[in-house]
Design a protein around this motif. Structure first.
Motif, PDB file in Angstrom:
ATOM      1  N   ILE A   3     -21.708  95.970 -46.813  1.00 60.79           N
ATOM      2  CA  ILE A   3     -21.397  95.079 -47.297  1.00 60.79           C
ATOM      3  C   ILE A   3     -19.922  94.746 -47.684  1.00 60.79           C
ATOM      4  O   ILE A   3     -18.888  95.800 -47.321  1.00 60.79           O
ATOM      5  CB  ILE A   3     -22.046  94.901 -49.023  1.00 60.79           C
ATOM      6  CG1 ILE A   3     -21.561  95.834 -49.833  1.00 60.79           C
ATOM      7  CG2 ILE A   3     -23.547  94.807 -48.873  1.00 60.79           C
ATOM      8  CD1 ILE A   3     -21.278  95.764 -51.154  1.00 60.79           C
ATOM      9  N   CYS A  25     -27.564  97.787 -57.450  1.00 63.10           N
ATOM     10  CA  CYS A  25     -27.448  98.842 -56.513  1.00 63.10           C
ATOM     11  C   CYS A  25     -28.297 100.211 -56.963  1.00 63.10           C
ATOM     12  O   CYS A  25     -27.681 100.860 -57.897  1.00 63.10           O
ATOM     13  CB  CYS A  25     -25.989  99.287 -56.165  1.00 63.10           C
ATOM     14  SG  CYS A  25     -25.772 100.620 -54.751  1.00 63.10           S
ATOM     15  N   PRO A  26     -29.143 100.495 -56.307  1.00 60.63           N
ATOM     16  CA  PRO A  26     -29.733 101.647 -56.523  1.00 60.63           C
ATOM     17  C   PRO A  26     -29.355 103.149 -56.079  1.00 60.63           C
ATOM     18  O   PRO A  26     -29.483 104.150 -56.586  1.00 60.63           O
ATOM     19  CB  PRO A  26     -31.181 101.671 -55.518  1.00 60.63           C
ATOM     20  CG  PRO A  26     -30.504 100.630 -54.431  1.00 60.63           C
ATOM     21  CD  PRO A  26     -29.704  99.906 -54.778  1.00 60.63           C
ATOM     22  N   LEU A  29     -23.305 102.580 -55.900  1.00 62.74           N
ATOM     23  CA  LEU A  29     -22.308 102.774 -54.669  1.00 62.74           C
ATOM     24  C   LEU A  29     -21.292 101.395 -55.486  1.00 62.74           C
ATOM     25  O   LEU A  29     -20.070 101.475 -54.690  1.00 62.74           O
ATOM     26  CB  LEU A  29     -22.724 102.206 -53.460  1.00 62.74           C
ATOM     27  CG  LEU A  29     -23.561 103.156 -53.053  1.00 62.74           C
ATOM     28  CD1 LEU A  29     -24.487 102.772 -51.507  1.00 62.74           C
ATOM     29  CD2 LEU A  29     -23.292 104.753 -52.950  1.00 62.74           C
ATOM     30  N   ILE A  30     -21.211 100.780 -56.327  1.00 60.14           N
ATOM     31  CA  ILE A  30     -20.517  99.712 -56.654  1.00 60.14           C
ATOM     32  C   ILE A  30     -19.749  99.992 -57.856  1.00 60.14           C
ATOM     33  O   ILE A  30     -20.306 100.103 -58.793  1.00 60.14           O
ATOM     34  CB  ILE A  30     -21.115  98.240 -56.523  1.00 60.14           C
ATOM     35  CG1 ILE A  30     -21.910  97.962 -55.243  1.00 60.14           C
ATOM     36  CG2 ILE A  30     -20.321  97.041 -56.811  1.00 60.14           C
ATOM     37  CD1 ILE A  30     -22.587  96.611 -55.122  1.00 60.14           C
ATOM     38  N   MET A  41     -16.651  98.357 -53.417  1.00 59.58           N
ATOM     39  CA  MET A  41     -17.484  99.278 -53.024  1.00 59.58           C
ATOM     40  C   MET A  41     -16.744 100.508 -52.935  1.00 59.58           C
ATOM     41  O   MET A  41     -15.772 100.997 -52.579  1.00 59.58           O
ATOM     42  CB  MET A  41     -17.725  98.809 -51.370  1.00 59.58           C
ATOM     43  CG  MET A  41     -18.802  99.433 -50.547  1.00 59.58           C
ATOM     44  SD  MET A  41     -20.356  99.357 -51.562  1.00 59.58           S
ATOM     45  CE  MET A  41     -21.458 100.128 -50.316  1.00 59.58           C
ATOM     46  N   CYS A  47     -24.154 103.298 -48.071  1.00 52.15           N
ATOM     47  CA  CYS A  47     -24.951 101.882 -48.289  1.00 52.15           C
ATOM     48  C   CYS A  47     -26.216 102.145 -47.235  1.00 52.15           C
ATOM     49  O   CYS A  47     -25.886 102.371 -46.126  1.00 52.15           O
ATOM     50  CB  CYS A  47     -23.991 100.707 -48.027  1.00 52.15           C
ATOM     51  SG  CYS A  47     -24.941  99.174 -48.119  1.00 52.15           S
ATOM     52  N   TRP A  48     -27.232 101.741 -47.671  1.00 48.04           N
ATOM     53  CA  TRP A  48     -28.401 101.540 -46.780  1.00 48.04           C
ATOM     54  C   TRP A  48     -29.065 100.123 -46.522  1.00 48.04           C
ATOM     55  O   TRP A  48     -29.987  99.919 -46.216  1.00 48.04           O
ATOM     56  CB  TRP A  48     -29.518 102.445 -47.176  1.00 48.04           C
ATOM     57  CG  TRP A  48     -30.265 102.435 -48.573  1.00 48.04           C
ATOM     58  CD1 TRP A  48     -31.060 101.405 -48.910  1.00 48.04           C
ATOM     59  CD2 TRP A  48     -29.815 103.110 -49.832  1.00 48.04           C
ATOM     60  NE1 TRP A  48     -31.413 101.770 -50.235  1.00 48.04           N
ATOM     61  CE2 TRP A  48     -30.521 102.539 -50.796  1.00 48.04           C
ATOM     62  CE3 TRP A  48     -28.946 104.171 -50.114  1.00 48.04           C
ATOM     63  CZ2 TRP A  48     -30.486 103.041 -52.230  1.00 48.04           C
ATOM     64  CZ3 TRP A  48     -28.659 104.650 -51.315  1.00 48.04           C
ATOM     65  CH2 TRP A  48     -29.355 104.117 -52.512  1.00 48.04           C
ATOM     66  N   ASP A  49     -28.056  99.173 -46.880  1.00 46.65           N
ATOM     67  CA  ASP A  49     -28.227  97.670 -46.351  1.00 46.65           C
ATOM     68  C   ASP A  49     -29.505  97.326 -47.036  1.00 46.65           C
ATOM     69  O   ASP A  49     -30.359  96.471 -46.496  1.00 46.65           O
ATOM     70  CB  ASP A  49     -28.406  97.898 -44.875  1.00 46.65           C
ATOM     71  CG  ASP A  49     -27.238  98.452 -44.251  1.00 46.65           C
ATOM     72  OD1 ASP A  49     -26.004  97.983 -44.589  1.00 46.65           O
ATOM     73  OD2 ASP A  49     -27.578  98.875 -43.168  1.00 46.65           O
ATOM     74  N   CYS A  50     -29.887  97.586 -48.516  1.00 48.47           N
ATOM     75  CA  CYS A  50     -30.817  96.829 -49.184  1.00 48.47           C
ATOM     76  C   CYS A  50     -30.579  95.510 -49.412  1.00 48.47           C
ATOM     77  O   CYS A  50     -31.550  94.639 -49.621  1.00 48.47           O
ATOM     78  CB  CYS A  50     -31.419  97.688 -50.196  1.00 48.47           C
ATOM     79  SG  CYS A  50     -30.085  97.549 -51.462  1.00 48.47           S
ATOM     80  N   TYR A  51     -29.408  95.153 -49.638  1.00 49.43           N
ATOM     81  CA  TYR A  51     -28.735  93.688 -49.821  1.00 49.43           C
ATOM     82  C   TYR A  51     -29.188  93.341 -51.172  1.00 49.43           C
ATOM     83  O   TYR A  51     -29.129  92.059 -51.445  1.00 49.43           O
ATOM     84  CB  TYR A  51     -29.104  92.819 -48.702  1.00 49.43           C
ATOM     85  CG  TYR A  51     -28.463  93.255 -47.634  1.00 49.43           C
ATOM     86  CD1 TYR A  51     -27.216  93.774 -47.437  1.00 49.43           C
ATOM     87  CD2 TYR A  51     -29.232  93.205 -46.434  1.00 49.43           C
ATOM     88  CE1 TYR A  51     -26.538  94.170 -46.416  1.00 49.43           C
ATOM     89  CE2 TYR A  51     -28.735  93.688 -45.176  1.00 49.43           C
ATOM     90  CZ  TYR A  51     -27.362  94.131 -45.162  1.00 49.43           C
ATOM     91  OH  TYR A  51     -26.807  94.569 -43.859  1.00 49.43           O
ATOM     92  N   CYS A  53     -27.607  93.826 -53.914  1.00 45.07           N
ATOM     93  CA  CYS A  53     -26.338  93.351 -54.539  1.00 45.07           C
ATOM     94  C   CYS A  53     -25.920  92.211 -54.098  1.00 45.07           C
ATOM     95  O   CYS A  53     -25.375  91.120 -54.649  1.00 45.07           O
ATOM     96  CB  CYS A  53     -25.010  94.524 -54.205  1.00 45.07           C
ATOM     97  SG  CYS A  53     -24.953  94.802 -52.458  1.00 45.07           S
TER      98      CYS A  53
HETATM   99  S1  SF4 Z   1     -26.642  96.824 -50.142  1.00 46.27           S
HETATM  100 FE1  SF4 Z   1     -27.996  98.000 -51.376  1.00 46.27          FE
HETATM  101  S2  SF4 Z   1     -27.130 100.184 -51.073  1.00 46.27           S
HETATM  102 FE2  SF4 Z   1     -25.494  98.748 -50.359  1.00 46.27          FE
HETATM  103  S3  SF4 Z   1     -24.042  98.651 -51.886  1.00 46.27           S
HETATM  104 FE3  SF4 Z   1     -25.394  96.837 -51.779  1.00 46.27          FE
HETATM  105  S4  SF4 Z   1     -27.448  97.387 -53.312  1.00 46.27           S
HETATM  106 FE4  SF4 Z   1     -26.260  99.162 -52.757  1.00 46.27          FE
END
Ligand code: SF4
Ligand code: SF4
Length: 113
Positions: A3, A25-26, A29-30, A41, A47-51, A53
């Motif tokens: 991100i 964010c699980p 990371l933010i 960030m 980051c594992w791209d869960c999106y 955030c």
């Molecule tokens: S995309 Fe997911 S893992 Fe990456 S910073 Fe956002 S919430 Fe965290």
């Protein structure tokens, strides 16, 4: 992919005890800068791209970083939270836009007009 946070667009979720992107964010990371209350960030590589955030930000300040193979340069993908869906807008390098709608899971009381 990761991100990117637009510090100019981020308002730091000032009305909330904790910023939405931070809460979402699980991986924790933010962070929030102490000097200007802008999100940043911490560890892009984790980051594992869960999106989560990206979708939780009420002002579309968090952008999906598209890989070069898809974006071929200056393309952008932003979500806009609506009452019952997320409208993703893809802007291609030549300025064309495409939109995609997906159901939202954000509680209605957390959405801003
Ligand atoms: S995309 Fe997911 S893992 Fe990456 S910073 Fe956002 S919430 Fe965290
Ligand atoms: S959710 Fe958006 S506005 Fe709130 S701190 Fe994060 S990036 Fe900034």
């Amino acid at each position: 992919m990761g991100i990117r946070i637009d510090e100019n667009a981020c308002h730091g979720c000032l009305k909330l005890p904790e910023a939405r992107c931070v809460t979402a964010c699980p991986g924790d990371l933010i962070g929030i800068r102490s000097d200007n209350r802008k999100a940043f960030m911490r560890v892009q590589a984790d980051c594992w791209d869960c999106y989560a955030c990206v979708k939780m930000c009420p002002v579309s300040a968090v952008e999906v970083v598209l890989p070069h193979s898809i974006a071929a340069g200056d393309a952008h993908l932003f979500p806009k939270m609506k009452r019952e869906s997320v409208r993703w807008t893809l802007t291609t390098p030549d300025g064309r836009t495409e939109t995609f709608d997906a159901p939202t899971r954000v509680p209605e009381e957390q959405l801003e007009e």
